[in-house]
Design a protein around this motif. Structure first.
Motif, short mmCIF file in Angstrom:
data_model
loop_
_atom_site.label_atom_id
_atom_site.label_comp_id
_atom_site.label_asym_id
_atom_site.label_seq_id
_atom_site.Cartn_x
_atom_site.Cartn_y
_atom_site.Cartn_z
N THR A 114 0.69 -1.03 -0.03
CA THR A 114 -0.07 0.06 -0.18
C THR A 114 1.00 1.19 -0.08
N ALA A 115 1.97 1.35 0.76
CA ALA A 115 2.62 2.39 1.02
C ALA A 115 3.61 2.74 -0.38
N ALA A 116 3.47 1.76 -1.16
CA ALA A 116 4.52 1.88 -2.48
C ALA A 116 3.71 2.35 -3.65
N VAL A 117 2.27 2.52 -3.48
CA VAL A 117 1.46 2.76 -4.81
C VAL A 117 2.15 4.36 -5.36
N ARG A 118 2.42 5.08 -4.61
CA ARG A 118 3.07 6.21 -5.19
C ARG A 118 4.18 6.19 -6.02
N ALA A 119 5.03 5.36 -5.40
CA ALA A 119 6.33 4.80 -6.20
C ALA A 119 5.92 4.18 -7.40
N ALA A 120 4.95 3.18 -7.46
CA ALA A 120 4.62 2.46 -8.40
C ALA A 120 4.04 3.45 -9.65
N ALA A 121 3.29 4.33 -9.27
CA ALA A 121 2.77 5.60 -10.40
C ALA A 121 3.99 6.17 -11.08
N ALA A 122 5.07 6.70 -10.22
CA ALA A 122 6.28 7.11 -10.35
C ALA A 122 6.86 6.34 -11.59
N VAL A 123 7.09 5.18 -11.34
CA VAL A 123 7.75 4.33 -12.21
C VAL A 123 7.05 4.42 -13.62
N GLU A 124 5.68 4.09 -13.68
CA GLU A 124 4.87 4.04 -14.82
C GLU A 124 5.02 5.36 -15.58
N LEU A 125 4.94 6.38 -14.82
CA LEU A 125 5.31 7.77 -15.52
C LEU A 125 6.52 8.23 -16.03
N VAL A 126 7.77 7.56 -15.35
CA VAL A 126 8.94 7.51 -16.06
C VAL A 126 8.98 6.71 -17.49
N HIS A 127 8.29 5.59 -17.40
CA HIS A 127 8.15 4.64 -18.42
C HIS A 127 7.55 5.50 -19.62
N ASN A 128 6.54 5.98 -19.36
CA ASN A 128 5.78 6.71 -20.34
C ASN A 128 6.33 8.08 -20.87
N PHE A 129 7.06 8.68 -20.01
CA PHE A 129 8.06 10.06 -20.61
C PHE A 129 8.85 9.26 -21.50
N THR A 130 9.78 8.44 -21.34
CA THR A 130 10.74 7.85 -22.33
C THR A 130 9.97 7.31 -23.62
N LEU A 131 8.67 6.53 -23.52
CA LEU A 131 8.17 6.35 -24.69
C LEU A 131 7.74 7.52 -25.58
N LEU A 132 7.15 8.55 -24.84
CA LEU A 132 6.94 9.74 -25.77
C LEU A 132 8.06 10.26 -26.30
N HIS A 133 9.13 10.55 -25.72
CA HIS A 133 10.40 11.04 -26.30
C HIS A 133 11.22 9.92 -27.02
N ASP A 134 11.09 8.78 -27.00
CA ASP A 134 11.88 7.68 -27.81
C ASP A 134 10.88 7.98 -28.95
#
Lengths: 367, 367
Positions: free
Chosen positions: B103-123
């Motif tokens: 439960t505590a890690a939900v924010r971190a999980a969202a952060a990782v997915e945001l980073v993944h999608n930032f790299t997809l947009l730029h790539d």
């Protein structure tokens, strides 16, 4: 005595955008130059160490962009801009927290400068700008992908510096800097979107809002971060942010004036470059919104593709429509507001002197 | 009994890249699907709230990219990929810290997915890719500047989520995620740089290093973040990172195999798209390095511009040069290493089951 230095200062200052007598004193350009130099002396090593920690490809682009290397990787002595933002962080920290806070804020100062340079790298790609600080922009040297990636890496580096900082203000500073990045992106979006619209469709309010997001936000954030590292109260941090934003808008107004009436030998750009590019800068939008015959003439000139023989007429149209006067009055007004905010956050005149000197320095330039 | 489940698991698993019997059990695709679904249920609202906090222009691009809106801003039900990375964060957190850590890690999980999608947009901007998740890429819909800016904003959002998280692991997670962004950038740089070089100049080692940086780094980071939020010891966090990296490399190897031999009706890409684009994917580089007559034939084919009638010959050349076999053996080897690392970090079989199921899920796909 809150704001006690404000009235006094106002009386002895000359109008924004003109040179003062240049005599020695706490607010002349010499003091600002000293502050900037002292700031660079502590921030540059932090900045350099951060950039040196990057993998080769991104390090190369960053070192070139910062003026520390030539395109071939040999050392360069180039100056990477005025570095006003890190100086604002340190000076705000010192103003509210003394020398200890200034020292503690060095990492945050480097982070702000990294964010600034990440946005420059990306903006140059988007705007297809070919010159930055009198040198070819990074994307013209290394290509779009490497310039985009180096910008991405500088943003990550900036936020990493704050994440690894054990200072109690570091997390709040990180949130503030990340939010500022988002505002900078919104400003750049508004800028590129507005450039694609017809001049008549662009309002002065949205142009001012764009300039605040694009230029004011990071100057405000820099001051606010200094306040956070000084342990300042939330309202003082907010006042510092507002001070930086207002000073930033004043700077942008003056910069736009220089973009039209500046001396090409000092600006490094050809005369009237902003008009040639049909830029909807603040004086131009104000002129177009003036409802004067000169506004109609300017609108017609802006509808046609640029021709060199029309430049003088275009400059004159902006001027006769009141664009220049408006911008200078606005700049003075913004600086007055900046000083009010500063007086709120830093009531002691000696403590406020450095921030005031920096604000005057950026808005008083004539080239 | 450290690693006790490892031998047992190995014996009853079939080789990587082939379907297992599909019977019920802790490691079948059904469990992974359930984990992914449960993860989405808690991460999506966090992700959505973060994106909704963006200014309009970037929000629009992000909502489109995530499949939540059509280009015109009307709601879409599209699925934004498998969202394996946030599931890894939550599952690793649960494995080492139980439901509270998850439960505590939900924010971190969202952060990782945001980073993944930032790299997809730029790539996608850099690679000029026009299709992503069966839809036109963001830059083809909104233009390069808006896609770049939306990516920049998603990175800032990701690191902001961690900066504003009061959890004691948040700062270390922020440092780790920022460093991962830098590694992802290095991987993307290596990828674009390698694509511009002659096939003979590209070594297998650098191709593997590129794949580790581009794909393994973020999967490793996701697992490590879960470990950090579970309060795991540094060596266990490191083992989780290594587990994710090795599984990521296995995934990339299988993905490259699918890019050549996959069924177009299931991959959504035309047959042999990677070969047509002269991609130096792992099986191709391995084939070229094999010193076989088929390698020479492949090198010659890759020197000439792509023609459709040569596709079958090219596919066969990679196969005969051993590219497919090498990739499948390598993938199995990487998965074995991943499991060793996992057994080190999570010795209890019940606790490790979820991570194992996810790793098998991503590497066992056949389309």
């Amino acid at each position: 005595m809150k704001g006690g230095w404000l009235t006094e200062t106002r009386e002895r200052r000359s109008p924004i955008g003109t040179q003062t007598d240049g005599g020695p004193g706490p607010l002349d350009g010499h003091e600002a130059a000293t502050i900037l130099e002292r700031s660079r002396a502590v921030v540059d090593p932090e900045l350099r160490a951060a950039i040196d920690s990057l993998p080769g490809s991104m390090r190369r682009v960053a070192l070139y962009h910062f003026g520390w290397e030539h395109p071939d990787g040999t050392p360069a002595a180039g100056h990477a801009g005025k570095a006003i933002r890190p100086a604002l962080v340190l000076t705000a920290a010192a103003a509210l927290g003394g020398p200890g806070a200034r020292t503690a804020a060095v990492r945050a100062a480097a982070a702000v400068e990294l964010v600034h340079n990440f946005t420059l790298l990306h903006d140059d790609v988007m705007d297809r700008d070919t010159t930055r600080r009198h040198r070819p922009t990074a994307w013209t040297v290394f290509g779009d992908p490497d310039a985009i990636l180096a910008g991405d890496a500088l943003q990550a580096l900036a936020l990493r510096l704050l994440a690894e900082d054990p200072h109690p203000a570091a997390a709040a500073a990180g949130v503030r800097l990340a939010n500022c990045v988002i505002e900078l992106c919104a400003g750049q979006h508004a800028d590129t979107a507005m450039e694609q619209r017809a001049p008549a469709e662009v309002t002065l309010d949205e142009t001012l809002a764009m300039a605040e997001a694009k230029t004011g936000a990071l100057l405000g954030c820099a001051c606010a971060l200094g306040g956070l590292y000084a342990g300042a109260a939330a309202e003082d941090v907010a006042a510092l942010d507002a001070f930086g934003r207002e000073a930033g808008l004043a700077f942008q107004l003056i910069d736009d004036v220089i973009g039209i009436w500046g001396d090409p030998s000092r600006t490094g750009k050809p005369a009237g470059a902003d008009l040639a590019a049909r830029k909807k800068s603040l004086p131009v939008v104000a002129a177009l919104a003036s409802g004067t015959p000169a506004a109609a003439e300017l609108a017609e000139l802006y509808r046609a593709p640029y021709e060199k023989e029309d430049l003088e007429r275009t400059v004159l149209a902006v001027e006769r429509a009141g664009g220049r006067d408006w911008a200078q009055v606005q700049a003075a007004d913004r600086m007055a507001r900046a000083m009010q905010e500063l007086a709120r956050a830093v009531p002691e005149p000696e403590a406020a002197g450095g921030l005031l000197a920096l604000a005057e320095f950026v808005t008083r330039r004539s080239s």
